[in-house]
Design an enzyme around this catalytic site. Structure first.
Site, PDB file in Angstrom:
ATOM      1  N   ASP A  17      -0.793  -1.780  -3.538  1.00  0.00           N
ATOM      2  CA  ASP A  17      -1.521  -2.273  -4.706  1.00  0.00           C
ATOM      3  C   ASP A  17      -1.185  -1.459  -5.955  1.00  0.00           C
ATOM      4  OD1 ASP A  17      -3.235  -4.166  -3.138  1.00  0.00           O
ATOM      5  OD2 ASP A  17      -3.848  -2.278  -2.232  1.00  0.00           O
ATOM      6  N   GLU A 277       4.000  -5.525  -0.086  1.00  0.00           N
ATOM      7  CA  GLU A 277       4.553  -6.369  -1.148  1.00  0.00           C
ATOM      8  C   GLU A 277       5.534  -5.632  -2.038  1.00  0.00           C
ATOM      9  OE1 GLU A 277       1.774  -8.883  -3.202  1.00  0.00           O
ATOM     10  OE2 GLU A 277       2.900  -8.771  -5.085  1.00  0.00           O
TER      11      GLU A 277
END
Length: 381
Positions: A17, A277
């Site tokens: 994140d 990610e």
């Protein structure tokens, strides 16, 4: 007048994140001249990516980005505290008083919910959708990164491809970089693999396959990743600098490196095992064969996301598909020696696909520029 932007980030996935938000914040400031404030709740994780971060500071400036320690939902905010563009990353709840102040602004700020990356088709229908606030005169806009022209694109700095090209032009550059992380000459001569995964990854059987395989392999793993499996292999604590060789496998633990150096690690290795990610996107830009370890979700929703990506990326790459599905627990009882052998044999096709994919996705622009263009269209409406 300089445009102001507030980006709110809560750290759930350790480094993913904050990794995504930090890259975006830096790019918006450095390439677009925006005054960015990054609100983040976990400075300890952040410091792993930027060692100069002071984990005791409420306010600090890092590489031109104002960083605020987002401790809680309390606090008093006025209209002067509200930026022109407000981004909540991954549907985090903004402080109520900040939202109330947003509603008092004239004009209202552009408000985004920046979602996570997925290759699933449904995001194309949800990208740029609006969500009116139930009580206040505010509208939130959903913004999805993605792989097609109907999404927001992927994060990518303007100079990234040139930097990668310069790094790869001289093999000595990669050698010097890996040596700076402690790699020995024999380790550099082997097939080089970087390993970044969640704890549930089947690292131990993969190590067994590499150890007993026909080719010399060096596995570079950051400290704190796959700790138990690495420690079992080493026979000592898995701290930065630790290394051991068994059979044809050498495992070396690296210090956790800043993001620019992680890019170099991806460029310097022959195969990259990445997770989440942020590193997944960087592996796509690295142009090397990679395997994605996706963040696990309830009811195995992550398997659906994994398949959606493989359907787009791994067209005709059967070995990459098989390895990826086994690595993520979709297929159990895997034959790891065979999966690895097949993946390496497919490396030329994967490399060719990486080039085509890079061109295909880059043609849709980068996330930061696409997001700003959309914000400008809203502000000018």
């Amino acid at each position: 007048m300089t445009l102001r932007l507030d980006l709110f980030c809560r750290v759930i996935d350790n480094y993913g994140d904050i990794g995504i938000c930090w890259r975006l914040a830096c790019q918006l400031h450095a390439e677009h001249g925006i005054a960015v404030r990054l609100w983040v709740d976990d400075l300890v994780s952040f410091r792993h990516l930027r060692p100069e971060v002071d984990i005791t500071a409420e306010n600090q400036v890092v590489q031109g980005v104002a960083v605020r320690h987002w401790r809680d939902q309390d606090g008093v905010y006025t209209v002067d505290d509200v930026a022109d563009i407000v981004i909540e990353f991954f549907a985090v709840d903004l402080p109520p008083a900040y939202v109330a102040a947003m509603a008092q602004c004239t004009p209202r700020p552009v408000w985004f919910n920046l979602e996570g990356l997925t290759a699933e088709e449904w995001v194309e229908g949800c990208h740029r959708l609006t969500s009116p606030h139930p009580q206040l005169p505010l509208t939130k806009h959903f913004f999805f990164p993605g792989f097609t022209e109907k999404t927001g694109g992927l994060p990518r700095e303007a100079a990234l491809f040139d930097e990668r090209r310069a790094f790869l032009q001289d093999p000595a550059t990669a050698t010097e970089f890996l040596q700076s992380l402690g790699a020995m000459p024999a380790e550099l001569a082997a097939t080089r693999v970087s390993l970044f995964c969640y704890p549930i990854a089947p690292v131990a059987p993969l190590f067994d396959a590499w150890r007993d395989g026909a080719d010399a392999i060096t596995c570079f793993v950051p400290e704190g990743v796959a700790t138990q499996a690495v420690q079992d292999f080493l026979g000592i604590d898995a701290v930065a600098g630790a290394a051991a060789t068994q059979g044809n496998l050498t495992v070396r633990v690296l210090p956790f490196v800043p993001q620019p150096d992680y890019d170099k690690l991806l460029w310097a290795c022959d195969v990259n095992l990445v997770r989440g990610e942020d590193s997944w996107v960087r592996a796509q830009w690295a142009g090397k064969p990679f395997v994605w370890h996706i963040y696990a979700q309830d009811d195995n929703l992550h398997h659906k996301k994994l398949r959606a990506f493989l359907q787009r990326y791994a067209v005709g790459l059967e070995a990459m598909k098989a390895f990826s599905l086994a690595w993520n627990g979709v297929h159990l009882g895997a034959d790891w020696p065979a999966l690895w052998r097949d993946l390496r044999a497919e490396a030329p096709q994967i490399a060719a696909r990486a080039v085509a994919w890079e061109q295909q996705v880059a043609a849709h622009g980068d996330l930061a520029a696409n997001l700003l263009a959309f914000a400008q269209s809203i502000r000018g409406a």
